[in-house]
Design a protein around this motif. Structure first.
Motif, PDB file in Angstrom:
ATOM      1  N   CYS A  21     -21.527   6.627  25.745  1.00  0.00           N
ATOM      2  CA  CYS A  21     -21.788   7.834  24.951  1.00  0.00           C
ATOM      3  C   CYS A  21     -20.480   8.304  24.342  1.00  0.00           C
ATOM      4  O   CYS A  21     -19.480   8.392  25.044  1.00  0.00           O
ATOM      5  CB  CYS A  21     -22.341   8.953  25.825  1.00  0.00           C
ATOM      6  SG  CYS A  21     -23.908   8.558  26.574  1.00  0.00           S
ATOM      7  N   PHE A  23     -18.607  11.437  22.625  1.00  0.00           N
ATOM      8  CA  PHE A  23     -18.617  12.887  22.420  1.00  0.00           C
ATOM      9  C   PHE A  23     -17.470  13.217  21.485  1.00  0.00           C
ATOM     10  O   PHE A  23     -16.335  12.796  21.717  1.00  0.00           O
ATOM     11  CB  PHE A  23     -18.426  13.633  23.743  1.00  0.00           C
ATOM     12  CG  PHE A  23     -19.569  13.477  24.681  1.00  0.00           C
ATOM     13  CD1 PHE A  23     -20.600  14.397  24.683  1.00  0.00           C
ATOM     14  CD2 PHE A  23     -19.609  12.418  25.564  1.00  0.00           C
ATOM     15  CE1 PHE A  23     -21.668  14.255  25.551  1.00  0.00           C
ATOM     16  CE2 PHE A  23     -20.665  12.267  26.435  1.00  0.00           C
ATOM     17  CZ  PHE A  23     -21.699  13.187  26.434  1.00  0.00           C
ATOM     18  N   ASP A  27     -18.382  15.596  13.152  1.00  0.00           N
ATOM     19  CA  ASP A  27     -19.695  15.013  12.896  1.00  0.00           C
ATOM     20  C   ASP A  27     -19.740  14.371  11.520  1.00  0.00           C
ATOM     21  O   ASP A  27     -20.747  14.374  10.851  1.00  0.00           O
ATOM     22  CB  ASP A  27     -20.816  16.032  13.083  1.00  0.00           C
ATOM     23  CG  ASP A  27     -20.695  17.230  12.161  1.00  0.00           C
ATOM     24  OD1 ASP A  27     -19.689  17.323  11.435  1.00  0.00           O
ATOM     25  OD2 ASP A  27     -21.615  18.065  12.161  1.00  0.00           O
ATOM     26  N   PHE A  44     -22.714  12.104  20.248  1.00  0.00           N
ATOM     27  CA  PHE A  44     -23.031  13.526  20.356  1.00  0.00           C
ATOM     28  C   PHE A  44     -21.871  14.374  19.870  1.00  0.00           C
ATOM     29  O   PHE A  44     -20.711  14.063  20.150  1.00  0.00           O
ATOM     30  CB  PHE A  44     -23.305  13.926  21.814  1.00  0.00           C
ATOM     31  CG  PHE A  44     -24.486  13.224  22.412  1.00  0.00           C
ATOM     32  CD1 PHE A  44     -25.769  13.688  22.178  1.00  0.00           C
ATOM     33  CD2 PHE A  44     -24.308  12.104  23.203  1.00  0.00           C
ATOM     34  CE1 PHE A  44     -26.866  13.054  22.722  1.00  0.00           C
ATOM     35  CE2 PHE A  44     -25.399  11.459  23.757  1.00  0.00           C
ATOM     36  CZ  PHE A  44     -26.675  11.936  23.517  1.00  0.00           C
ATOM     37  N   LEU A  56     -28.968  16.097  28.238  1.00  0.00           N
ATOM     38  CA  LEU A  56     -28.323  14.830  27.909  1.00  0.00           C
ATOM     39  C   LEU A  56     -28.344  13.878  29.101  1.00  0.00           C
ATOM     40  O   LEU A  56     -28.656  12.691  28.952  1.00  0.00           O
ATOM     41  CB  LEU A  56     -26.888  15.077  27.448  1.00  0.00           C
ATOM     42  CG  LEU A  56     -26.042  13.844  27.175  1.00  0.00           C
ATOM     43  CD1 LEU A  56     -26.656  13.004  26.077  1.00  0.00           C
ATOM     44  CD2 LEU A  56     -24.634  14.258  26.818  1.00  0.00           C
TER      45      LEU A  56
END
Length: 70
Positions: A21, A23, A27, A44, A56
């Motif tokens: 994942c 983070f 974005d 994310f 999550l």
């Protein structure tokens, strides 16, 4: 960077199946695309909401179970 670390992880046959994942505070679409192209399982944007992270973890556990059964 995280993307460079991800590429190293995914280049190792013993580690490449580990779900990863990402983070990030950013974005930008290019960052998201780079992460998925490097092998990220999820991307994310960081949140300050603890409920978000609880949800999550539920998603990650479900995905891990799905991959284990494959």
């Amino acid at each position: 960077t995280g993307i460079e670390t991800l590429k190293v992880l995914k280049s190792d046959p013993a580690l490449k199946r580990i779900p990863v994942c990402i983070f990030s505070n950013g974005d930008f679409q290019a960052d998201v695309c780079d992460a998925y192209e490097a092998g990220a399982s999820f991307y994310f944007k960081k949140h300050g909401d603890t409920l978000f992270y609880t949800h999550l973890l539920t998603i990650i556990k479900a995905k891990n179970s799905e991959l284990s059964n494959a």
